[in-house]
Design a protein around this motif. Structure first.
Motif, PDB file in Angstrom:
ATOM      1  N   LYS A 167      12.414 -36.284 -18.167  1.00 15.68           N
ATOM      2  CA  LYS A 167      13.128 -37.147 -19.114  1.00 15.68           C
ATOM      3  C   LYS A 167      12.345 -37.284 -20.416  1.00 15.68           C
ATOM      4  O   LYS A 167      12.914 -37.251 -21.518  1.00 15.68           O
ATOM      5  N   SER A 168      11.027 -37.453 -20.288  1.00 18.46           N
ATOM      6  CA  SER A 168      10.194 -37.640 -21.481  1.00 18.46           C
ATOM      7  C   SER A 168      10.165 -36.400 -22.358  1.00 18.46           C
ATOM      8  O   SER A 168       9.858 -36.491 -23.550  1.00 18.46           O
ATOM      9  N   TYR A 169      10.486 -35.239 -21.779  1.00 20.57           N
ATOM     10  CA  TYR A 169      10.517 -33.996 -22.547  1.00 20.57           C
ATOM     11  C   TYR A 169      11.848 -33.795 -23.269  1.00 20.57           C
ATOM     12  O   TYR A 169      12.046 -32.779 -23.934  1.00 20.57           O
ATOM     13  N   GLY A 170      12.766 -34.739 -23.111  1.00 21.76           N
ATOM     14  CA  GLY A 170      14.018 -34.679 -23.846  1.00 21.76           C
ATOM     15  C   GLY A 170      15.218 -34.222 -23.051  1.00 21.76           C
ATOM     16  O   GLY A 170      16.304 -34.048 -23.613  1.00 21.76           O
ATOM     17  N   PHE A 171      15.069 -34.045 -21.747  1.00 18.50           N
ATOM     18  CA  PHE A 171      16.205 -33.644 -20.927  1.00 18.50           C
ATOM     19  C   PHE A 171      17.058 -34.868 -20.623  1.00 18.50           C
ATOM     20  O   PHE A 171      16.577 -35.866 -20.076  1.00 18.50           O
ATOM     21  N   THR A 172      18.325 -34.772 -20.969  1.00 16.56           N
ATOM     22  CA  THR A 172      19.253 -35.862 -20.642  1.00 16.56           C
ATOM     23  C   THR A 172      19.910 -35.637 -19.288  1.00 16.56           C
ATOM     24  O   THR A 172      20.383 -36.575 -18.658  1.00 16.56           O
ATOM     25  N   ASP A 173      19.944 -34.387 -18.866  1.00 18.98           N
ATOM     26  CA  ASP A 173      20.570 -34.045 -17.583  1.00 18.98           C
ATOM     27  C   ASP A 173      19.482 -33.792 -16.541  1.00 18.98           C
ATOM     28  O   ASP A 173      19.165 -32.651 -16.206  1.00 18.98           O
ATOM     29  N   VAL A 174      18.887 -34.875 -16.054  1.00 15.89           N
ATOM     30  CA  VAL A 174      17.904 -34.807 -14.972  1.00 15.89           C
ATOM     31  C   VAL A 174      18.479 -35.573 -13.797  1.00 15.89           C
ATOM     32  O   VAL A 174      18.935 -36.706 -13.948  1.00 15.89           O
ATOM     33  N   LYS A 175      18.468 -34.949 -12.634  1.00 16.64           N
ATOM     34  CA  LYS A 175      19.090 -35.576 -11.463  1.00 16.64           C
ATOM     35  C   LYS A 175      18.193 -35.459 -10.237  1.00 16.64           C
ATOM     36  O   LYS A 175      17.418 -34.510 -10.107  1.00 16.64           O
ATOM     37  N   TYR A 176      18.340 -36.463  -9.376  1.00 18.44           N
ATOM     38  CA  TYR A 176      17.792 -36.358  -8.029  1.00 18.44           C
ATOM     39  C   TYR A 176      18.851 -35.701  -7.143  1.00 18.44           C
ATOM     40  O   TYR A 176      20.048 -35.987  -7.266  1.00 18.44           O
ATOM     41  N   GLN A 177      18.406 -34.857  -6.242  1.00 20.09           N
ATOM     42  CA  GLN A 177      19.296 -34.319  -5.215  1.00 20.09           C
ATOM     43  C   GLN A 177      18.754 -34.756  -3.857  1.00 20.09           C
ATOM     44  O   GLN A 177      17.844 -34.137  -3.302  1.00 20.09           O
ATOM     45  N   PRO A 178      19.277 -35.842  -3.315  1.00 22.25           N
ATOM     46  CA  PRO A 178      18.731 -36.379  -2.068  1.00 22.25           C
ATOM     47  C   PRO A 178      19.145 -35.551  -0.851  1.00 22.25           C
ATOM     48  O   PRO A 178      20.210 -34.943  -0.825  1.00 22.25           O
ATOM     49  N   PHE A 179      18.273 -35.535   0.125  1.00 19.68           N
ATOM     50  CA  PHE A 179      18.606 -34.920   1.413  1.00 19.68           C
ATOM     51  C   PHE A 179      17.811 -35.632   2.497  1.00 19.68           C
ATOM     52  O   PHE A 179      16.754 -36.210   2.232  1.00 19.68           O
ATOM     53  N   GLY A 233       8.378 -37.316   2.479  1.00 21.33           N
ATOM     54  CA  GLY A 233       8.677 -38.420   3.376  1.00 21.33           C
ATOM     55  C   GLY A 233       7.709 -39.570   3.299  1.00 21.33           C
ATOM     56  O   GLY A 233       7.979 -40.650   3.836  1.00 21.33           O
ATOM     57  N   SER A 234       6.596 -39.364   2.630  1.00 22.44           N
ATOM     58  CA  SER A 234       5.596 -40.426   2.486  1.00 22.44           C
ATOM     59  C   SER A 234       5.857 -41.208   1.204  1.00 22.44           C
ATOM     60  O   SER A 234       6.635 -40.799   0.337  1.00 22.44           O
ATOM     61  N   ALA A 235       5.164 -42.346   1.077  1.00 23.84           N
ATOM     62  CA  ALA A 235       5.255 -43.115  -0.169  1.00 23.84           C
ATOM     63  C   ALA A 235       4.752 -42.282  -1.341  1.00 23.84           C
ATOM     64  O   ALA A 235       5.289 -42.358  -2.454  1.00 23.84           O
ATOM     65  N   ASN A 236       3.734 -41.467  -1.095  1.00 26.73           N
ATOM     66  CA  ASN A 236       3.219 -40.583  -2.145  1.00 26.73           C
ATOM     67  C   ASN A 236       4.258 -39.554  -2.565  1.00 26.73           C
ATOM     68  O   ASN A 236       4.381 -39.217  -3.750  1.00 26.73           O
ATOM     69  N   GLY A 237       4.995 -39.034  -1.585  1.00 27.14           N
ATOM     70  CA  GLY A 237       6.039 -38.066  -1.905  1.00 27.14           C
ATOM     71  C   GLY A 237       7.103 -38.669  -2.800  1.00 27.14           C
ATOM     72  O   GLY A 237       7.568 -38.037  -3.755  1.00 27.14           O
ATOM     73  N   GLU A 238       7.476 -39.913  -2.534  1.00 26.93           N
ATOM     74  CA  GLU A 238       8.461 -40.608  -3.359  1.00 26.93           C
ATOM     75  C   GLU A 238       7.932 -40.819  -4.775  1.00 26.93           C
ATOM     76  O   GLU A 238       8.654 -40.644  -5.763  1.00 26.93           O
ATOM     77  N   LYS A 239       6.650 -41.162  -4.882  1.00 27.62           N
ATOM     78  CA  LYS A 239       6.038 -41.329  -6.201  1.00 27.62           C
ATOM     79  C   LYS A 239       6.046 -40.011  -6.979  1.00 27.62           C
ATOM     80  O   LYS A 239       6.259 -40.002  -8.199  1.00 27.62           O
ATOM     81  N   ALA A 240       5.807 -38.909  -6.287  1.00 32.07           N
ATOM     82  CA  ALA A 240       5.796 -37.600  -6.948  1.00 32.07           C
ATOM     83  C   ALA A 240       7.183 -37.250  -7.477  1.00 32.07           C
ATOM     84  O   ALA A 240       7.318 -36.708  -8.586  1.00 32.07           O
ATOM     85  N   GLU A 241       8.222 -37.562  -6.698  1.00 33.73           N
ATOM     86  CA  GLU A 241       9.590 -37.312  -7.156  1.00 33.73           C
ATOM     87  C   GLU A 241       9.875 -38.099  -8.434  1.00 33.73           C
ATOM     88  O   GLU A 241      10.448 -37.560  -9.392  1.00 33.73           O
ATOM     89  N   GLU A 242       9.477 -39.355  -8.448  1.00 28.73           N
ATOM     90  CA  GLU A 242       9.704 -40.199  -9.622  1.00 28.73           C
ATOM     91  C   GLU A 242       8.879 -39.719 -10.814  1.00 28.73           C
ATOM     92  O   GLU A 242       9.354 -39.750 -11.960  1.00 28.73           O
ATOM     93  N   TYR A 243       7.664 -39.270 -10.553  1.00 28.21           N
ATOM     94  CA  TYR A 243       6.801 -38.753 -11.620  1.00 28.21           C
ATOM     95  C   TYR A 243       7.473 -37.557 -12.296  1.00 28.21           C
ATOM     96  O   TYR A 243       7.541 -37.469 -13.536  1.00 28.21           O
ATOM     97  N   ALA A 244       7.974 -36.616 -11.481  1.00 25.23           N
ATOM     98  CA  ALA A 244       8.627 -35.418 -12.028  1.00 25.23           C
ATOM     99  C   ALA A 244       9.889 -35.786 -12.797  1.00 25.23           C
ATOM    100  O   ALA A 244      10.136 -35.257 -13.898  1.00 25.23           O
ATOM    101  N   PHE A 245      10.696 -36.673 -12.244  1.00 22.92           N
ATOM    102  CA  PHE A 245      11.937 -37.106 -12.901  1.00 22.92           C
ATOM    103  C   PHE A 245      11.634 -37.697 -14.273  1.00 22.92           C
ATOM    104  O   PHE A 245      12.235 -37.316 -15.286  1.00 22.92           O
TER     105      PHE A 245
END
Length: 487
Positions: free
Chosen positions: A77-89, A61-73
């Motif tokens: 992707k950089s590892y070659g996964f084409t099927d990477v998705k966010y699941q929002p809640f 819920g923090s700005a840091n949490g959002e950055k972590a989600e983007e970092y993981a995504f």
């Protein structure tokens, strides 16, 4: 003869007269490739170091949490996964602001300030003054012993079990739920780690705001308070706090590696952390291991029999919110029936074996896989545990009857003492042990995802109930308001 041969293969026996190869031999070559890939190219340590430096904590819920989600995504992707998705809640996000605790003898106004931290999901505002009642370890029997004098008072309880053996401890949130049940007006938890370490974590069994303030003091402060109680008689506690809580959006991050079938193996770990430090151990070492396992499978071009989903859950610390949402969506779509196994990495480090989570039918399989791992890594102990537990992201899956796997590992005492605390920083991370988690978990995942017929299946609703009772989990689930069956 065919049936006899199959049984022996599962058990890993050598039938030299028939010229059969032990079952664990089939994993020798891929396990060596995994071992070599991780030892030479693992990025778990460097990416976790980078994340702790550039993001900091990963509070949902923090700005840091959002950055972590983007970092993981982006990392997946950089590892070659084409099927990477966010699941929002959507989640009710709790954030601490200020808190004070002062204590004085009931007959005096000579208050002494005690270092303190709020436990999550405490009220947004509190200005409480009340007499302290020591409830020891905070088990139900402890509250029963003081039920005639706890109402309207502030309960003082240990987070760990002290002075007893053979008893099962309760989660801090369950102890808080008991305090509320018995009418306490507030809770002071005493950290089990020695010294002045302050610990946080949720005090809510549901992830909703609780009705009374809950705080944690250090082990050293707890000793002092109990000494004051003994020497000076009744004590008054004054708890003042301000917190914020608001609806926010968070996102699980999911990368999918398609298999030959739509049957799924889920491997996950929670990406979020508390905000007192950077969450390097809880759960940086687990979540960044999951991402490096994903990298390893991509680098080796693994084509599994079963589809694998690598999941980074958010909101675990606030009450398994991301994993509950994930499972809820699976139930809506009917996809939960396709989940063969869930492997959870939460503070997993330096694995010595596997935990079958109460599903004894898998003991032979896991022992066989562990034997193959030992042939590749002679330091691996191949310990097979079989004990189910709660309070991490495997729980929502287990409550739906999905088989669970976990790794049994090791953390040094000085590392464990920083659990949920203000000292959980990257300096605690051991590179070799983190990369060992990646290697060993990858091998177990490879075996689970590549085996056609596993000895366990998803349990029916009634069998899930019976299983949870057999594992001694009913009491905790009842207190946590997660027991959906009749008493």
């Amino acid at each position: 003869m065919r049936k006899f041969v199959q049984i022996c293969l599962v058990g890993g026996s050598v039938l030299s007269l028939l010229g059969l190869v032990p079952a664990d031999k089939k994993w020798e070559k891929p396990f060596k490739r995994i071992d070599n890939e991780v030892r030479k190219h693992s990025k778990a340590y460097v990416t976790l170091e980078n994340a702790t430096k550039t993001i900091g904590h990963r509070l949902t819920g923090s700005a840091n949490g959002e950055k972590a989600e983007e970092y993981a995504f982006n990392l997946l992707k950089s590892y070659g996964f084409t099927d990477v998705k966010y699941q929002p809640f959507e989640v009710e996000a709790w954030m601490r602001d200020t808190v004070t605790l002062s204590i004085a003898p009931s007959s005096s106004d000579n208050f002494r300030e005690v270092p303190v931290v709020s436990l999550a999901h405490s009220p947004e505002e509190s200005n409480l003054q009340g007499e302290i009642v020591d409830v020891g370890n905070g088990l139900e029997e402890d509250f029963e012993n003081v039920k005639d004098r706890i109402k309207g008072k502030v309960a003082l309880a240990n987070i760990n079990l002290v002075g007893i053996t053979g008893k099962k401890n309760l989660h801090r949130s369950e102890k808080t739920a008991l305090a509320i049940k018995y009418g306490a007006s507030g809770v002071i938890m005493v950290n089990g780690a020695p010294g002045k370490i302050l610990l946080t974590g949720t005090a809510s069994v549901t992830g909703a705001i609780i009705s009374i303030p809950a705080v944690c003091i250090s082990n050293e402060s707890g000793f002092e308070v109990r000494k004051w109680l003994k020497e000076e008689g009744p004590l008054e506690a004054h708890i003042g706090m301000h917190n914020t809580s608001k609806a926010i959006k968070a996102r699980n991050v999911i990368a999918t590696l398609k298999g030959k079938s739509d049957e799924k193996i889920i491997i996950g770990g929670h990406l979020d952390s508390w905000d007192l430090a950077t969450g390097a151990i809880d759960n940086g070492i687990g979540s960044f291991a999951v991402m490096d396992i994903a990298r390893t499978f991509k680098a080796l071009k693994v084509k599994p029999e079963k589809t694998i989903q690598f999941v980074l859950f958010m909101g675990e610390e606030q009450g398994l919110l991301g994993s509950k949402h994930f499972v809820g969506e699976l139930k809506k779509s009917g996809g939960i029936e396709k989940v063969s196994y869930m492997m959870n990495l939460d503070m997993t480090n330096d694995p010595r074996g596997v935990n079958a989570f109460g599903r004894s039918e898998m003991n032979d399989f896991f022992a066989n896989v562990g034997n193959a791992i030992h042939q590749v890594d002679g330091n691996f102990k191949n310990e097979v545990l079989n004990r189910a537990g709660l309070h991490s992201d495997h729980q929502p899956f287990m409550l739906e009857g999905v088989p669970i796997a976990g790794l049994s590992g090791h953390l040094e005492p000085n590392v464990l003492q920083c659990y949920h605390a203000d000292c959980d920083n990257f300096s605690l991370v051991n590179r070799e042990q983190l990369e060992s988690t990646v290697r060993i978990a990858s091998m177990y995942l490879y075996a689970l995802s590549g085996t056609d017929h596993l000895a366990v299946k998803k349990l029916s609703d009634q069998k899930t109930r019976d299983f949870l009772i057999s594992q001694g989990l009913k009491e905790e689930l009842v207190i946590g308001q997660e027991w959906r069956w009749e008493p």
